[in-house]
Design a protein around this motif. Structure first.
Motif, PDB file in Angstrom:
ATOM      1  N   GLU A   1       0.817  -1.211   0.000  1.00  0.00           N
ATOM      2  CA  GLU A   1       0.000   0.000   0.000  1.00  0.00           C
ATOM      3  C   GLU A   1       0.857   1.270   0.000  1.00  0.00           C
ATOM      4  O   GLU A   1       0.562   2.225  -0.700  1.00  0.00           O
ATOM      5  N   CYS A   2       1.905   1.274   0.792  1.00  0.00           N
ATOM      6  CA  CYS A   2       2.780   2.458   0.890  1.00  0.00           C
ATOM      7  C   CYS A   2       4.074   2.299   0.110  1.00  0.00           C
ATOM      8  O   CYS A   2       4.859   3.238   0.035  1.00  0.00           O
ATOM      9  N   ASP A   3       4.325   1.110  -0.409  1.00  0.00           N
ATOM     10  CA  ASP A   3       5.542   0.825  -1.157  1.00  0.00           C
ATOM     11  C   ASP A   3       6.785   1.040  -0.288  1.00  0.00           C
ATOM     12  O   ASP A   3       7.747   1.672  -0.710  1.00  0.00           O
TER      13      ASP A   3
ATOM     14  N   TRP B   1       3.149   0.285  14.012  1.00  0.00           N
ATOM     15  CA  TRP B   1       2.011   0.760  13.235  1.00  0.00           C
ATOM     16  C   TRP B   1       2.058   2.283  13.130  1.00  0.00           C
ATOM     17  O   TRP B   1       1.852   2.842  12.048  1.00  0.00           O
ATOM     18  N   PHE B   2       2.334   2.963  14.259  1.00  0.00           N
ATOM     19  CA  PHE B   2       2.459   4.434  14.219  1.00  0.00           C
ATOM     20  C   PHE B   2       3.622   4.851  13.328  1.00  0.00           C
ATOM     21  O   PHE B   2       3.511   5.813  12.564  1.00  0.00           O
TER      22      PHE B   2
ATOM     23  N   SER C   1       5.532   7.146   8.096  1.00  0.00           N
ATOM     24  CA  SER C   1       6.299   6.949   6.863  1.00  0.00           C
ATOM     25  C   SER C   1       5.398   7.003   5.644  1.00  0.00           C
ATOM     26  O   SER C   1       5.741   7.617   4.628  1.00  0.00           O
ATOM     27  N   CYS C   2       4.247   6.406   5.745  1.00  0.00           N
ATOM     28  CA  CYS C   2       3.313   6.382   4.624  1.00  0.00           C
ATOM     29  C   CYS C   2       2.775   7.786   4.343  1.00  0.00           C
ATOM     30  O   CYS C   2       2.668   8.200   3.192  1.00  0.00           O
ATOM     31  N   LYS C   3       2.474   8.510   5.410  1.00  0.00           N
ATOM     32  CA  LYS C   3       1.978   9.877   5.256  1.00  0.00           C
ATOM     33  C   LYS C   3       3.047  10.763   4.608  1.00  0.00           C
ATOM     34  O   LYS C   3       2.742  11.560   3.720  1.00  0.00           O
ATOM     35  N   ALA C   4       4.301  10.597   5.023  1.00  0.00           N
ATOM     36  CA  ALA C   4       5.394  11.390   4.447  1.00  0.00           C
ATOM     37  C   ALA C   4       5.566  11.078   2.968  1.00  0.00           C
ATOM     38  O   ALA C   4       5.771  11.984   2.157  1.00  0.00           O
TER      39      ALA C   4
ATOM     40  N   VAL D   1       2.357  14.151  -3.507  1.00  0.00           N
ATOM     41  CA  VAL D   1       1.417  15.248  -3.823  1.00  0.00           C
ATOM     42  C   VAL D   1       2.192  16.501  -4.207  1.00  0.00           C
ATOM     43  O   VAL D   1       1.847  17.188  -5.161  1.00  0.00           O
ATOM     44  N   ILE D   2       3.239  16.801  -3.442  1.00  0.00           N
ATOM     45  CA  ILE D   2       4.029  18.004  -3.708  1.00  0.00           C
ATOM     46  C   ILE D   2       4.777  17.912  -5.024  1.00  0.00           C
ATOM     47  O   ILE D   2       4.791  18.831  -5.818  1.00  0.00           O
TER      48      ILE D   2
END
Length: 107
Positions: free
Chosen positions: A33-35, A89-90, A95-98, A104-105
């Motif tokens: 999902e996050c690669d 998990w946190f 990491s996934c959010k970053a 996006v940027i």
């Protein structure tokens, strides 16, 4: 009565010979999902071989001790695995959010 105790002791020794000890370990797994590669805690099981030769009443104490060690290691190590997986998990979420923000940027 003595035969029953002897049979019970023999059976208990046979079961205790296969008593297990649980230990936590960390492995790296790939998250599609996050690669990214993330850490994950798991329980490893190893067999205790300390009760190879016991007889009659002497075996009972060893069986009880092995049972306490096995149960104690499962409780303590299981708790460590749960806490570690919550922390991992946190860590994964950050990491996934970053990675998603970077895409996006630059995207």
């Amino acid at each position: 009565m003595h035969k029953t105790l002897a049979r019970l002791s023999s059976a208990a020794c046979a079961l205790a010979v296969t008593a297990c000890v649980y230990t936590p370990s960390t492995v790296h797994v790939y998250d599609k999902e996050c690669d990214i590669r993330v850490r994950e805690a798991q329980l490893d099981v190893s067999q205790m071989n300390s009760l190879g030769q016991c007889s009659n009443e002497g075996c009972i104490g060893q069986v009880i001790s092995a049972g306490f060690v096995s149960a104690g290691s499962a409780i303590v190590s299981g708790s460590i695995v749960i806490v570690a997986n919550i922390a991992y998990w946190f860590e994964k979420q950050q990491s996934c959010k970053a990675i998603n923000n970077k895409q996006v940027i630059t995207g």
